[in-house]
Design a protein around this motif. Structure first.
Motif, PDB file in Angstrom:
ATOM      1  N   GLY A 144       0.811  -1.208   0.000  1.00 64.48           N
ATOM      2  CA  GLY A 144       0.000   0.000   0.000  1.00 64.48           C
ATOM      3  C   GLY A 144       0.845   1.259   0.000  1.00 64.48           C
ATOM      4  O   GLY A 144       2.025   1.239  -0.343  1.00 64.48           O
ATOM      5  N   GLN A 145       0.217   2.349   0.400  1.00 68.33           N
ATOM      6  CA  GLN A 145       0.876   3.654   0.408  1.00 68.33           C
ATOM      7  C   GLN A 145       1.653   3.847   1.717  1.00 68.33           C
ATOM      8  O   GLN A 145       1.288   3.300   2.756  1.00 68.33           O
ATOM      9  N   SER A 150      19.884  16.784  11.645  1.00 71.73           N
ATOM     10  CA  SER A 150      18.593  16.106  11.661  1.00 71.73           C
ATOM     11  C   SER A 150      17.942  16.263  13.022  1.00 71.73           C
ATOM     12  O   SER A 150      18.560  16.017  14.066  1.00 71.73           O
ATOM     13  N   LEU A 151      16.680  16.690  13.018  1.00 73.75           N
ATOM     14  CA  LEU A 151      15.942  16.874  14.268  1.00 73.75           C
ATOM     15  C   LEU A 151      15.033  15.690  14.573  1.00 73.75           C
ATOM     16  O   LEU A 151      14.654  15.479  15.728  1.00 73.75           O
ATOM     17  N   GLY A 152      14.662  14.939  13.566  1.00 71.49           N
ATOM     18  CA  GLY A 152      13.809  13.786  13.827  1.00 71.49           C
ATOM     19  C   GLY A 152      13.098  13.308  12.581  1.00 71.49           C
ATOM     20  O   GLY A 152      13.068  13.996  11.552  1.00 71.49           O
ATOM     21  N   ARG A 153      12.545  12.116  12.671  1.00 76.35           N
ATOM     22  CA  ARG A 153      11.839  11.515  11.533  1.00 76.35           C
ATOM     23  C   ARG A 153      10.686  10.664  12.034  1.00 76.35           C
ATOM     24  O   ARG A 153      10.804   9.962  13.043  1.00 76.35           O
ATOM     25  N   LEU A 154       9.579  10.737  11.309  1.00 79.35           N
ATOM     26  CA  LEU A 154       8.423   9.887  11.568  1.00 79.35           C
ATOM     27  C   LEU A 154       8.101   9.102  10.300  1.00 79.35           C
ATOM     28  O   LEU A 154       8.115   9.660   9.204  1.00 79.35           O
ATOM     29  N   ASP A 155       7.812   7.825  10.457  1.00 79.02           N
ATOM     30  CA  ASP A 155       7.444   6.988   9.317  1.00 79.02           C
ATOM     31  C   ASP A 155       6.073   6.383   9.546  1.00 79.02           C
ATOM     32  O   ASP A 155       5.820   5.782  10.602  1.00 79.02           O
ATOM     33  N   ILE A 156       5.195   6.569   8.578  1.00 82.87           N
ATOM     34  CA  ILE A 156       3.900   5.905   8.595  1.00 82.87           C
ATOM     35  C   ILE A 156       4.004   4.798   7.560  1.00 82.87           C
ATOM     36  O   ILE A 156       4.077   5.060   6.354  1.00 82.87           O
ATOM     37  N   LYS A 157       4.106   3.563   8.025  1.00 77.85           N
ATOM     38  CA  LYS A 157       4.414   2.444   7.149  1.00 77.85           C
ATOM     39  C   LYS A 157       3.269   2.187   6.166  1.00 77.85           C
ATOM     40  O   LYS A 157       2.130   2.582   6.403  1.00 77.85           O
ATOM     41  N   PRO A 158       3.592   1.507   5.049  1.00 81.40           N
ATOM     42  CA  PRO A 158       2.546   1.236   4.050  1.00 81.40           C
ATOM     43  C   PRO A 158       1.342   0.540   4.660  1.00 81.40           C
ATOM     44  O   PRO A 158       1.469  -0.277   5.564  1.00 81.40           O
ATOM     45  N   TRP A 159       0.177   0.901   4.143  1.00 80.68           N
ATOM     46  CA  TRP A 159      -1.050   0.341   4.687  1.00 80.68           C
ATOM     47  C   TRP A 159      -1.956  -0.125   3.554  1.00 80.68           C
ATOM     48  O   TRP A 159      -1.900   0.354   2.438  1.00 80.68           O
ATOM     49  N   SER A 199      -0.872   7.629 -11.051  1.00 80.59           N
ATOM     50  CA  SER A 199       0.229   6.679 -11.171  1.00 80.59           C
ATOM     51  C   SER A 199       1.322   6.954 -10.148  1.00 80.59           C
ATOM     52  O   SER A 199       2.151   6.095  -9.867  1.00 80.59           O
ATOM     53  N   SER A 200       1.315   8.144  -9.572  1.00 83.35           N
ATOM     54  CA  SER A 200       2.339   8.536  -8.608  1.00 83.35           C
ATOM     55  C   SER A 200       1.929   8.151  -7.192  1.00 83.35           C
ATOM     56  O   SER A 200       0.745   8.072  -6.875  1.00 83.35           O
ATOM     57  N   PRO A 201       2.913   7.928  -6.293  1.00 79.30           N
ATOM     58  CA  PRO A 201       2.578   7.669  -4.882  1.00 79.30           C
ATOM     59  C   PRO A 201       1.996   8.893  -4.184  1.00 79.30           C
ATOM     60  O   PRO A 201       1.396   8.757  -3.113  1.00 79.30           O
ATOM     61  N   GLU A 202       2.171  10.076  -4.750  1.00 80.10           N
ATOM     62  CA  GLU A 202       1.657  11.303  -4.146  1.00 80.10           C
ATOM     63  C   GLU A 202       0.169  11.440  -4.455  1.00 80.10           C
ATOM     64  O   GLU A 202      -0.242  11.355  -5.612  1.00 80.10           O
ATOM     65  N   PRO A 203      -0.686  11.640  -3.458  1.00 80.82           N
ATOM     66  CA  PRO A 203      -2.123  11.743  -3.710  1.00 80.82           C
ATOM     67  C   PRO A 203      -2.483  12.993  -4.487  1.00 80.82           C
ATOM     68  O   PRO A 203      -1.790  14.024  -4.401  1.00 80.82           O
ATOM     69  N   LEU A 204      -3.569  12.908  -5.234  1.00 84.32           N
ATOM     70  CA  LEU A 204      -4.021  14.031  -6.054  1.00 84.32           C
ATOM     71  C   LEU A 204      -5.014  14.910  -5.304  1.00 84.32           C
ATOM     72  O   LEU A 204      -4.968  16.134  -5.393  1.00 84.32           O
TER      73      LEU A 204
END
Length: 291
Positions: free
Chosen positions: A58-59, A73-82, A113-118
């Protein structure tokens, strides 16, 4: 010809880097990376990197924050594919006595077609309960969810974007070269007219804005076009398309300057974020040839 300006700083790639093998083809093509300049309290500036990804699961969405003055770098958050969960929610991160909160809702998002939402989504980023960046077309829902009632700070700017494109002869995407400006259709076409006469053509909104012939001798170069009345310098490197078919990729960059100064690198943080808004915007396109 001038060297390609660098983009995406130390945490990314050099625009002129063509050493990656075709093994990157599979792993990198489902990524779109967007960079934004955003303010912090105390007169500090930071860079927010939004990474959209797509896999069989998923995305996915990644958010990282870097301090601009020293590239720390101050930090990173990852929202894993769903697939069926995590399409909406929130996460928080603390750093340097401050707090960053990310709220997102992609449950109704429409993708191309892109992972970026429209459309049909929002991603809201807050520093110390103050919204500094809001993406998407669901602003009312974002304000309600985050409990904020004011618009994001007007000095948050879209700095750069990197996207992977695929095709045989034509490579298409959309780009917005100015904040609140029109989204333009971009088409890059590579045509071989005879064995010794390949031709490169770029169209904006179906109108040809540049054409390069004799590419065997002009496989790298730059040319200035006008978009929305603003000069945009186009850099290209199609060496691999012509001389290293196994690599199967070409690199393009569209660079504009909000101040009209095209000599300023988009990653000269000490100049760009020192108070005056002299930021350039860079669109980096990695074009992979599908045989």
């Amino acid at each position: 010809m001038r060297d390609f300006p660098s983009c995406f700083g130390e945490s990314g790639v050099q625009i002129a880097d063509s050493s990656s093998s075709s093994s990157t083809h599979k792993s990198a093509h489902n990524l779109v990376t967007c960079l934004y300049q955003a303010p912090r309290r105390g007169g500090c500036w930071c860079l927010i990197t939004i990474t959209w990804s797509k896999s069989l699961m998923g995305q996915g969405l990644g958010v990282s924050v870097d301090e601009c003055s020293n590239n720390r770098s101050l930090g990173r958050l990852d929202i894993k594919p769903w697939l069926f969960s995590k399409k909406k929610g929130s996460k928080g991160l603390e750093f340097d006595g401050s707090r960053m909160d990310v709220f997102w809702d992609l449950s109704s998002a429409r993708f191309g077609s892109s992972p970026e939402p429209l459309e049909g989504f929002y991603v809201a980023i807050l520093f110390d309960l103050e919204m500094v960046l809001l993406l998407g077309d669901m602003s009312k829902e974002a304000y309600c969810k985050t409990g904020t009632s004011v618009a994001p700070r007007s000095d948050a700017l879209f700095v750069a974007k990197k996207e992977h494109l695929f095709g045989k002869k034509v490579y298409c995407t959309k780009a917005q070269f100015r904040d609140n400006g029109k989204a333009h259709d971009i088409a890059i076409e590579f045509e071989t007219v005879g064995l010794d006469n390949p031709c490169l053509e770029i169209r904006i909104d179906k109108k040809r804005v540049m054409q390069v012939k004799r590419l065997v001798w002009k496989f790298r170069g730059n040319h200035t076009i006008l978009v929305d009345g603003v000069p945009v310098e186009v850099f290209w490197d199609i060496h691999d398309w012509l001389f290293d078919p196994a690599a199967a990729k070409a690199v393009f960059m569209f660079q504009t300057s909000l101040s009209g100064d095209d000599k300023l690198s988009p990653w000269s943080c000490s100049q760009a974020f020192g108070g005056a808004q002299h930021l350039s915007f860079s669109l980096v396109l990695i074009a992979w040839k599908n045989e």
